[in-house]
Design a protein around this motif. Sequence first.
Motif, PDB file in Angstrom:
ATOM      1  N   VAL A   1      33.534  48.466  50.845  1.00 10.85           N
ATOM      2  CA  VAL A   1      34.603  48.999  50.003  1.00 10.85           C
ATOM      3  C   VAL A   1      34.142  49.070  48.544  1.00 10.85           C
ATOM      4  O   VAL A   1      34.383  50.067  47.847  1.00 10.85           O
ATOM      5  CB  VAL A   1      35.869  48.129  50.135  1.00 10.85           C
ATOM      6  N   ARG A   2      33.472  48.034  48.093  1.00 11.45           N
ATOM      7  CA  ARG A   2      32.983  48.023  46.710  1.00 11.45           C
ATOM      8  C   ARG A   2      31.973  49.156  46.493  1.00 11.45           C
ATOM      9  O   ARG A   2      31.978  49.808  45.440  1.00 11.45           O
ATOM     10  CB  ARG A   2      32.330  46.680  46.385  1.00 11.45           C
TER      11      ARG A   2
ATOM     12  N   ASP B   1      41.610  39.962  44.489  1.00 13.94           N
ATOM     13  CA  ASP B   1      42.136  41.220  43.939  1.00 13.94           C
ATOM     14  C   ASP B   1      41.678  42.414  44.781  1.00 13.94           C
ATOM     15  O   ASP B   1      42.462  43.332  45.057  1.00 13.94           O
ATOM     16  CB  ASP B   1      41.664  41.404  42.492  1.00 13.94           C
ATOM     17  N   ILE B   2      40.386  42.410  45.179  1.00  7.65           N
ATOM     18  CA  ILE B   2      39.863  43.518  45.990  1.00  7.65           C
ATOM     19  C   ILE B   2      40.606  43.595  47.319  1.00  7.65           C
ATOM     20  O   ILE B   2      40.950  44.687  47.797  1.00  7.65           O
ATOM     21  CB  ILE B   2      38.348  43.340  46.217  1.00  7.65           C
ATOM     22  N   GLU B   3      40.876  42.460  47.914  1.00  2.00           N
ATOM     23  CA  GLU B   3      41.608  42.443  49.183  1.00  2.00           C
ATOM     24  C   GLU B   3      43.006  43.033  49.013  1.00  2.00           C
ATOM     25  O   GLU B   3      43.455  43.860  49.828  1.00  2.00           O
ATOM     26  CB  GLU B   3      41.714  41.008  49.704  1.00  2.00           C
ATOM     27  N   GLU B   4      43.690  42.642  47.959  1.00  2.00           N
ATOM     28  CA  GLU B   4      45.047  43.128  47.728  1.00  2.00           C
ATOM     29  C   GLU B   4      45.052  44.606  47.369  1.00  2.00           C
ATOM     30  O   GLU B   4      45.901  45.376  47.846  1.00  2.00           O
ATOM     31  CB  GLU B   4      45.711  42.301  46.634  1.00  2.00           C
ATOM     32  N   GLU B   5      44.089  45.039  46.553  1.00  2.00           N
ATOM     33  CA  GLU B   5      44.026  46.442  46.131  1.00  2.00           C
ATOM     34  C   GLU B   5      43.736  47.377  47.297  1.00  2.00           C
ATOM     35  O   GLU B   5      44.163  48.536  47.292  1.00  2.00           O
ATOM     36  CB  GLU B   5      42.928  46.613  45.062  1.00  2.00           C
ATOM     37  N   ASN B   6      43.015  46.879  48.308  1.00  2.00           N
ATOM     38  CA  ASN B   6      42.590  47.735  49.413  1.00  2.00           C
ATOM     39  C   ASN B   6      43.231  47.350  50.744  1.00  2.00           C
ATOM     40  O   ASN B   6      42.811  47.837  51.796  1.00  2.00           O
ATOM     41  CB  ASN B   6      41.064  47.677  49.527  1.00  2.00           C
ATOM     42  N   ASP B   7      44.247  46.503  50.677  1.00  2.00           N
ATOM     43  CA  ASP B   7      44.978  46.077  51.867  1.00  2.00           C
ATOM     44  C   ASP B   7      44.033  45.551  52.948  1.00  2.00           C
ATOM     45  O   ASP B   7      44.139  45.904  54.125  1.00  2.00           O
ATOM     46  CB  ASP B   7      45.823  47.233  52.425  1.00  2.00           C
TER      47      ASP B   7
END
Length: 376
Positions: free
Chosen positions: A74-75, A41-47
């Motif tokens: 990023v987190r 999810d983090i990868e998708e949310e932040n491209d």
Amino acid sequence: MQTQIDSNEQDVSNFTDFTTLLYPPQFAADCLGLTTRRLKDIEEENDIQIRRVPRGTVTSRAYTLSDIFTIASVRRAKGHTKSLPRQVRLSTFVQKGGTGKTTYTVNFAIYAQFCGHRTLVVDNDPQGDTSSVFGYDPDLELEDLADMGIPADRHVNGHLGNLLSPDLRVRCFEEKSFDQIVKKPFGEHGPHLIPADAYLDDLAVALDAENNSDFWYASWLERAINGEINGLDLSSYDIIIFDNAPTASRLTKNSIVASDFVICPVRMDKFSFRALNRLSDWMVRFSKAYRRSPGVLAVPTMFIRNRKRIMANLMLLNDLFPGRVTDEKLYYSEDYGKALDLGIPLIVWKGASSKTIEAMRMVFSETLSRIKNLVL
């Protein structure tokens, strides 16, 4: 990993290109304390683009260490990790070799960075073992690196003495900027390193000629954090950790004067306990002489369960440092030696057993928790 032998076929240097190490989603998620679903999810949310590699008839995500540190960054930026109340300075030190001090320093720095804490490691030991574990052999010159096929950016071209040099009366070192010296073994978002080499010994000689010779690190850090040194700002680091030689040298004293905490990895044997007794006495004298009393945290290392002698020594350790011994322990494992031989810090070695890595993470988690509580 590559192993190259020099023209005399006598010296062997292990070089690991950290950019080529690939990790499956579960390992990456475990490093960050996440589920694989949340990681994706983090990868998708932040491209964040993660490479895919073939696995049978399908492909799966494969992470580099740089990818994992980028996600940790990023987190942090989004406030998803807990920050420290203020910058914390640590020294690892015990007056006994072979206790796991360098292993603790390197792996703790990686763990802290995974937790979102920007970490700077200062190799304060002229032997440069910490630098070597991070992939920077201080004994190799540029021509040696070229002969071995190791990238030139692995060359150690300066140390802490080069940064202090402008203010010293005895100019032992060429003045260099922080950017010229600092190393980033895992990229910008991983832990950073001020390396060491054998010439660092000369810094002790230069400091001996100065007034307040044991307070130079502390003064330099304060000025570097407050923006009083051109081109140098250390205020962005959450943790600065000095790794010291197992001697109470001028360099070691400087690091401890500058530190909030002294981390003491200790084996459960009589020789290490003698060292701890000396350290305990030394810290009492240190506190009186310098009017500074950094916290002390002893970490049992190479621990073996259910050994009467070891359990008895653990009780003695708790008596010696009441309330200052971690509940968690680093257990004896052949994984430590194997990871060292491969040139990969244990906490990011896929070949390590889950029990060994989990024990390490629990010790580091407890260390961070104790630090947070004491600096509140």
